[in-house]
Design an enzyme around this catalytic site. Structure first.
Site, PDB file in Angstrom:
ATOM      1  NE  ARG A  54      -4.052   2.094   1.531  1.00 31.70           N
ATOM      2  CZ  ARG A  54      -4.781   2.371   0.435  1.00 31.70           C
ATOM      3  NH1 ARG A  54      -5.769   3.215   0.521  1.00 31.70           N
ATOM      4  NH2 ARG A  54      -4.524   1.807  -0.720  1.00 31.70           N
ATOM      5  CB  THR A  55       2.761   2.027   3.067  1.00 29.16           C
ATOM      6  OG1 THR A  55       1.698   1.108   3.249  1.00 29.16           O
ATOM      7  CG2 THR A  55       3.861   1.730   4.036  1.00 29.16           C
ATOM      8  CE  LYS A  83      20.627   2.775 -15.708  1.00 24.95           C
ATOM      9  NZ  LYS A  83      21.458   3.786 -15.039  1.00 24.95           N
ATOM     10  NE  ARG A 104       4.372  -1.671   0.183  1.00 27.91           N
ATOM     11  CZ  ARG A 104       3.083  -1.374   0.332  1.00 27.91           C
ATOM     12  NH1 ARG A 104       2.309  -1.210  -0.738  1.00 27.91           N
ATOM     13  NH2 ARG A 104       2.572  -1.222   1.523  1.00 27.91           N
ATOM     14  CG  HIS A 132       2.561  -3.884   5.597  1.00 29.88           C
ATOM     15  ND1 HIS A 132       3.252  -2.762   6.005  1.00 29.88           N
ATOM     16  CD2 HIS A 132       1.681  -3.446   4.648  1.00 29.88           C
ATOM     17  CE1 HIS A 132       2.817  -1.708   5.345  1.00 29.88           C
ATOM     18  NE2 HIS A 132       1.863  -2.093   4.508  1.00 29.88           N
TER      19      HIS A 132
HETATM   20  N1   CP Z   1      -2.289  -0.824   3.600  1.00 29.24           N
HETATM   21  C1   CP Z   1      -1.337  -0.625   2.662  1.00 29.24           C
HETATM   22  O1   CP Z   1      -0.210  -1.124   2.769  1.00 29.24           O
HETATM   23  O2   CP Z   1      -1.702   0.179   1.619  1.00 29.24           O
HETATM   24  P1   CP Z   1      -0.759   0.595   0.396  1.00 29.24           P
HETATM   25  O3   CP Z   1      -0.460  -0.634  -0.386  1.00 29.24           O
HETATM   26  O4   CP Z   1      -1.549   1.628  -0.374  1.00 29.24           O
HETATM   27  O5   CP Z   1       0.511   1.183   0.972  1.00 29.24           O
END
Ligand code: CP
Length: 636
Positions: A54-55, A83, A104, A132
């Site tokens: 999603r993100t 590396k 991320r 998040h």
């Molecule tokens: N909700 C969410 O962060 O989903 P993903 O891990 O798929 O990005």
């Protein structure tokens, strides 16, 4: 100064409103298939060290939708990270190719390290267990679109609250916007205490906490559970040691549950993954059948792993796929917001306000500062509260550390930190002479010498100590007609010995064996354990649920220890009542903890130290209570 989005706190309420306003416009443009070009010429880099559907895809779709372009390492395992390239170097390099960096990472605080080194705004797309924030924007937007407002909503949040970063951002945001929060953690997956304390400190808010087995009851009958009549609804547990569930049941007005926000068990972040048979929360059509839930939204950041039954997918109250879909307009709005910010701001890295050169190491094993050499010397905020409570807060991962040992760089003396020393800590900080050590050993190895305490004066002799313990015991007995219900829990170390003496007196005067437990608030061992040497001491923890628990300590100073012990008891089970018995009450504690039984009231000055010496602990001493003053470090 360069703006980044590392945590939900990086956006003001007004900015969140502005992003929602723009997201509404983006939604309209998407629905009308209106081509947008506000991002034309801009490049966004996505660096995902952890999997995402999603993100990542909604960020990338959002950038394309506003006319911008995306560069990305499809898999960080194919980047120079394998590396051994540092996150800092990667951020530095990739930010020279793009106008915006979306990161991320599996380390708590990783986004902050990237932001320290990137020449462009960094957006945190999830860092370890930490935050998040863009998921929270999607969650709040979904709630607001469905309910019209956030203030006054009641939202229950269930699942893995310990490791789930989405809920760490969401709870902070809901508290800020004045929603009522009911937490339903899976067993062993509660919010850490420091997190709850921070909510209380920053928002004056303590969410209501329910047990996993109460999920169904919370869902159907939220008004009948633990909500206090005060608003925002709070649990009264820690404001008074005497809590009576009967009084708390029921509020003046019925409360409906506006949303139930479920989360998955974050197995990849659990130290020891929860095995088979460990209870986790599950919601199905039956949970949502009650007429009181006809307007309750069912939310989830996704992916789900069995905690929501697919039979609910077609239910109009299930909004989890809508939450994911809003990811595109929300992130379109966010990208335009940051591209505009970037145009308006200088590239000078942001100085951390209030940051201090303190503390060698964060205690969180997943903190980025323990995984990668961070160049910044400012690793902690010193958080100070009225009355002398002070602790360190990691700038990267938000974890809280108790101050253990403080030193003065000029005099090169150290002292084990106690809150009466707050004045010195404050003064040394102002003089830029403060050093904070992890331990006495570390201070000694750094060549620091201990400060001395002033002369000690005995204020209670052995006979007085014994008499006070007898009086404490008799006061407990006077209010406890049924001894089978009684559990006496001593706080390790001196409190545990006093508790044992109380149990002995009960045996001597009543011929009854009362259950005796020990709680260790410093040792990190969860649970209330049987006093060593008593029946079952090596086996099961003491059961406190539905019983009268008397917690025993030697001295109540700040109230912190008593609060921690009560928290541990609450975690072990819900007692019918919990009372606090202390040998000495100094009378100037900082937390609103009221002992029910006090052996002796002993008004003392905050800079004085009271120590209870018991012969069981220090065999060279007879029982006595002594008082010291700190020697002024300037003359030490
Ligand atoms: N909700 C969410 O962060 O989903 P993903 O891990 O798929 O990005």
């Amino acid at each position: 100064m360069m703006r980044h989005l590392l945590a939900i706190a990086d956006l003001s309420d007004e900015e969140i409103e502005e992003i929602f306003r723009r997201a509404g416009q983006m939604e309209a443009a998407l629905t009308g298939r209106t081509p947008l070009s506000v991002g034309a010429g801009a490049i966004m880099a996505t660096l995902f060290y952890e999997p995402s559907t999603r993100t990542r895809l909604s960020f990338e779709a959002a950038m394309w939708r506003i006319g911008g372009a995306v560069i990305s390492a499809p898999d960080m395992k194919n980047s120079s990270a394998v590396k051994g390239e540092t996150l800092a170097d990667t951020a530095k390099v990739v930010s020279s190719y793009a106008d915006l960096l979306v990161l991320r990472h599996f380390w708590d605080g990783a986004a902050r390290v990237a932001a320290e080194h990137a020449a462009v705004p960094v957006i945190n797309a999830g860092d370890g267990c930490h935050e998040h924030p863009t998921q929270t924007l999607c969650d709040l937007y979904t709630l607001r679109r469905a309910k019209g407002a956030l203030r006054g909503l009641t939202v229950a949040i269930g699942g893995d609250l310990k490791h789930g970063r989405t809920v760490h951002s969401l709870v902070r945001a809901l508290a800020r916007f004045g929603a009522n929060i009911v937490l339903v953690p899976a067993r062993g997956m509660e919010f850490p205490d420091w997190f709850l304390q921070r909510l209380a400190d920053e928002h004056g808010y303590r969410p209501t906490i329910a047990r996993p087995e109460d999920l169904r009851a919370v869902a159907r009958d939220v008004h009948a559970l633990y909500l206090t009549p005060a608003k925002p609804h709070q649990l009264a547990l820690f404001t008074d040691t005497e809590f009576d569930l009967g009084e708390r049941l029921g509020t003046e007005e019925p409360i409906t549950l506006d949303a139930l926000y479920m989360t998955r068990s974050q197995r990849e972040r659990q130290e020891a993954p929860a095995g088979e048979g460990v209870e986790y929360l599950h919601v199905d059509a039956d949970t949502f059948q009650d007429p009181t839930m006809r307007h309750t939204l069912l939310m989830h950041p996704l992916p789900r792993t069995g905690e929501i039954s697919a039979t609910l997918d077609r239910d109009p109250r299930s909004v989890y796929f809508r939450q994911a879909a809003y990811g595109v307009p929300i992130r379109m709005a966010l990208i335009t917001f940051f591209l505009e910010q970037r145009a308006a701001e200088s590239r000078v890295p942001r100085a951390e306000p209030g940051a201090t050169r303190l503390g060698p190491r964060c205690a969180n094993p997943n903190c980025v500062t323990r995984r990668e050499e961070v160049q910044s010397e400012r690793r902690f905020h010193l958080q100070r509260e009225a009355g002398g409570r002070a602790h360190l807060v990691c700038l990267y991962c938000d974890h809280e550390l108790r101050i253990q040992v403080i030193g003065n760089r000029r005099s090169r003396h150290f002292h084990v930190y106690e809150e009466p020393m707050y004045g010195y800590l404050d003064g040394w900080l102002r003089d830029e002479a403060l050093v904070i050590f992890d331990s006495v050993k570390q201070a000694e190895e750094a060549g620091y010498k201990p400060y001395k305490l002033g002369p000690q004066k005995t204020i209670m002799d052995g006979a007085e100590v014994e008499r006070s313990i007898e009086e404490l015991t008799d006061a407990v007995l006077a209010e406890t007609p049924e001894l089978n219900d009684l559990v006496i829990v001593g706080i390790k170390t001196a409190g545990a010995h006093i508790a044992r003496r109380m149990a002995e007196r009960i045996r001597a005067t009543r011929g009854a064996e009362v259950e005796l437990g020990v709680v260790d608030v410093h040792g990190g061992a969860e649970g209330i354990w049987r006093w060593p040497g008593t029946a079952g001491a090596d086996a099961e923890p003491v059961v406190v649920a539905d019983r009268l628990v008397v917690v025993v300590d030697d001295v109540i100073n700040t109230g912190w220890t008593a609060k921690e012990a009560l928290t541990a008891i609450w975690r072990s089970g819900r007692p019918r009542a919990a009372r606090l018995a202390v040998l000495l009450d100094r009378g100037h504690r900082q937390l609103p903890i009221r002992p029910t039984y006090v052996g002796k009231h002993l008004p003392t000055a905050p800079h004085e130290r009271v120590r209870v010496r018991l012969h069981e602990i220090d065999r060279e001493h007879k029982d006595k209570v002594v008082i010291y003053s700190y020697v002024d470090p300037k003359t030490a």
